[in-house]
Design a protein around this motif. Structure first.
Motif, PDB file in Angstrom:
ATOM      1  N   UNK A 175       0.895  -1.139  -0.386  1.00 17.15           N
ATOM      2  CA  UNK A 175       0.130   0.263   0.007  1.00 17.15           C
ATOM      3  C   UNK A 175       1.062   1.069   0.172  1.00 17.15           C
ATOM      4  N   UNK A 176       0.957   2.299  -0.447  1.00 22.30           N
ATOM      5  CA  UNK A 176       1.442   3.264  -0.495  1.00 22.30           C
ATOM      6  C   UNK A 176       0.923   4.648   0.128  1.00 22.30           C
ATOM      7  N   UNK A 177       1.706   5.426   1.097  1.00 28.61           N
ATOM      8  CA  UNK A 177       1.001   6.143   1.634  1.00 28.61           C
ATOM      9  C   UNK A 177       0.487   7.957   1.427  1.00 28.61           C
ATOM     10  N   UNK A 178      -0.846   7.737   1.005  1.00 29.51           N
ATOM     11  CA  UNK A 178      -0.557   8.838   0.764  1.00 29.51           C
ATOM     12  C   UNK A 178      -0.206  10.571   1.753  1.00 29.51           C
ATOM     13  N   UNK A 179       0.093  11.332   0.875  1.00 29.67           N
ATOM     14  CA  UNK A 179       0.083  12.664   1.930  1.00 29.67           C
ATOM     15  C   UNK A 179      -0.470  13.113   2.394  1.00 29.67           C
ATOM     16  N   UNK A 180      -1.948  13.337   2.431  1.00 27.46           N
ATOM     17  CA  UNK A 180      -3.545  13.761   2.924  1.00 27.46           C
ATOM     18  C   UNK A 180      -3.903  12.824   3.578  1.00 27.46           C
ATOM     19  N   UNK A 181      -3.656  12.505   5.179  1.00 25.09           N
ATOM     20  CA  UNK A 181      -4.263  10.550   5.270  1.00 25.09           C
ATOM     21  C   UNK A 181      -5.791  11.667   6.138  1.00 25.09           C
ATOM     22  N   UNK A 182      -7.115  12.364   6.337  1.00 20.64           N
ATOM     23  CA  UNK A 182      -7.853  12.458   7.534  1.00 20.64           C
ATOM     24  C   UNK A 182      -7.779  11.558   8.522  1.00 20.64           C
ATOM     25  N   UNK A 183      -7.670  11.567  10.266  1.00 20.72           N
ATOM     26  CA  UNK A 183      -8.017  10.907  11.233  1.00 20.72           C
ATOM     27  C   UNK A 183      -8.880  12.034  11.919  1.00 20.72           C
ATOM     28  N   UNK A 184      -9.841  10.911  12.361  1.00 21.88           N
ATOM     29  CA  UNK A 184     -10.879  10.978  12.423  1.00 21.88           C
ATOM     30  C   UNK A 184     -11.318  10.773  14.482  1.00 21.88           C
ATOM     31  N   UNK A 185     -11.336  11.490  15.265  1.00 21.48           N
ATOM     32  CA  UNK A 185     -11.353  11.169  16.878  1.00 21.48           C
ATOM     33  C   UNK A 185     -12.760  10.585  17.011  1.00 21.48           C
ATOM     34  N   UNK A 186     -13.355   8.979  17.565  1.00 25.33           N
ATOM     35  CA  UNK A 186     -14.435   8.788  17.518  1.00 25.33           C
ATOM     36  C   UNK A 186     -14.865   8.246  19.391  1.00 25.33           C
ATOM     37  N   UNK A 187     -15.879   8.251  19.460  1.00 29.68           N
ATOM     38  CA  UNK A 187     -16.141   7.878  21.240  1.00 29.68           C
ATOM     39  C   UNK A 187     -16.399   6.931  20.943  1.00 29.68           C
ATOM     40  N   UNK A 188     -16.874   5.998  19.941  1.00 27.57           N
ATOM     41  CA  UNK A 188     -17.062   4.179  20.354  1.00 27.57           C
ATOM     42  C   UNK A 188     -16.273   3.751  19.052  1.00 27.57           C
ATOM     43  N   UNK A 189     -15.568   3.062  19.241  1.00 28.88           N
ATOM     44  CA  UNK A 189     -14.313   3.247  18.314  1.00 28.88           C
ATOM     45  C   UNK A 189     -15.350   1.354  17.157  1.00 28.88           C
ATOM     46  N   UNK A 190     -15.410  -0.106  18.168  1.00 26.31           N
ATOM     47  CA  UNK A 190     -15.238  -0.683  18.220  1.00 26.31           C
ATOM     48  C   UNK A 190     -17.348  -0.385  16.614  1.00 26.31           C
ATOM     49  N   UNK A 191     -18.043   0.410  17.125  1.00 22.84           N
ATOM     50  CA  UNK A 191     -19.399   0.716  15.989  1.00 22.84           C
ATOM     51  C   UNK A 191     -18.727   1.765  15.003  1.00 22.84           C
ATOM     52  N   UNK A 192     -17.735   2.346  15.330  1.00 21.68           N
ATOM     53  CA  UNK A 192     -17.378   3.757  14.558  1.00 21.68           C
ATOM     54  C   UNK A 192     -16.869   2.673  12.837  1.00 21.68           C
ATOM     55  N   UNK A 193     -15.477   1.613  13.583  1.00 28.29           N
ATOM     56  CA  UNK A 193     -14.527   0.550  13.212  1.00 28.29           C
ATOM     57  C   UNK A 193     -15.767  -0.097  12.468  1.00 28.29           C
ATOM     58  N   UNK A 194     -16.573  -0.736  12.119  1.00 26.22           N
ATOM     59  CA  UNK A 194     -18.205  -1.579  11.875  1.00 26.22           C
ATOM     60  C   UNK A 194     -18.539  -1.073  10.836  1.00 26.22           C
ATOM     61  N   UNK A 195     -19.007   0.455  11.288  1.00 22.66           N
ATOM     62  CA  UNK A 195     -19.110   1.080  10.509  1.00 22.66           C
ATOM     63  C   UNK A 195     -17.801   1.677   8.863  1.00 22.66           C
ATOM     64  N   UNK A 196     -16.951   1.817   8.885  1.00 26.44           N
ATOM     65  CA  UNK A 196     -16.037   2.202   8.270  1.00 26.44           C
ATOM     66  C   UNK A 196     -15.583   1.260   7.029  1.00 26.44           C
ATOM     67  N   UNK A 197     -15.776   0.298   7.950  1.00 25.45           N
ATOM     68  CA  UNK A 197     -15.479  -1.269   7.267  1.00 25.45           C
ATOM     69  C   UNK A 197     -16.657  -2.186   6.660  1.00 25.45           C
TER      70      UNK A 197
END
Length: 138
Positions: free
Chosen positions: A1-23
């Motif tokens: 995988x090539x790393x992009x020069x701009x990658x947003x990082x967001x803070x989340x309150x419920x990691x498991x729930x957000x992980x499921x949403x995005x995957x």
């Protein structure tokens, strides 16, 4: 995988729930994870995003009031926006705007996309787009 020069990082309150949403919902694959705090780096056909669970030492510039990410939308090109919409609906995601065709004038002529806007579990606005073929010339 090539790393992009701009990658947003967001803070989340419920990691498991957000992980499921995005995957499961959006369709990202996990490039790598770590714990303490929970963190994931995602990739979807070259689009990259990072999630980090809220923690005491996070880089907060203000209160994490809901919905998060006001004024920001993350546009993500997907191959089949309808399929992503259906997966997200099964997860109970909050729809901000259902499917809509939008056309934008560019230097090369009109560019179109089918858009579906949804909010992630913390309220971040995600705009899923499928690129449309240009209209036939008259």
């Amino acid at each position: 995988m090539q790393w992009n020069p701009l990658v947003p990082e967001i803070s989340v309150s419920d990691f498991a729930k957000s992980l499921r949403f995005y995957t499961e919902g959006v369709g990202f694959s996990v490039a790598f994870t770590r714990t303490d705090p929970d963190f994931a780096y995602f990739d979807l056909d070259g689009a990259q995003l990072m999630l980090e669970a809220d923690h005491d030492e996070s880089w907060r510039t203000g209160a994490f009031d809901a919905p998060r990410g006001r004024g920001l939308n993350l546009q993500l090109e997907v191959g089949d926006v309808r399929a992503a919409r259906d997966r997200l609906a099964q997860l109970g995601a909050t729809v901000f705007r259902d499917l809509q065709e939008s056309w934008y004038e560019t230097a090369d002529g009109p560019e179109g996309q089918l858009e579906h806007l949804v909010q992630d579990p913390d309220g971040y606005l995600v705009r899923l787009v499928e690129i449309l073929d240009p209209p036939a010339s008259a």
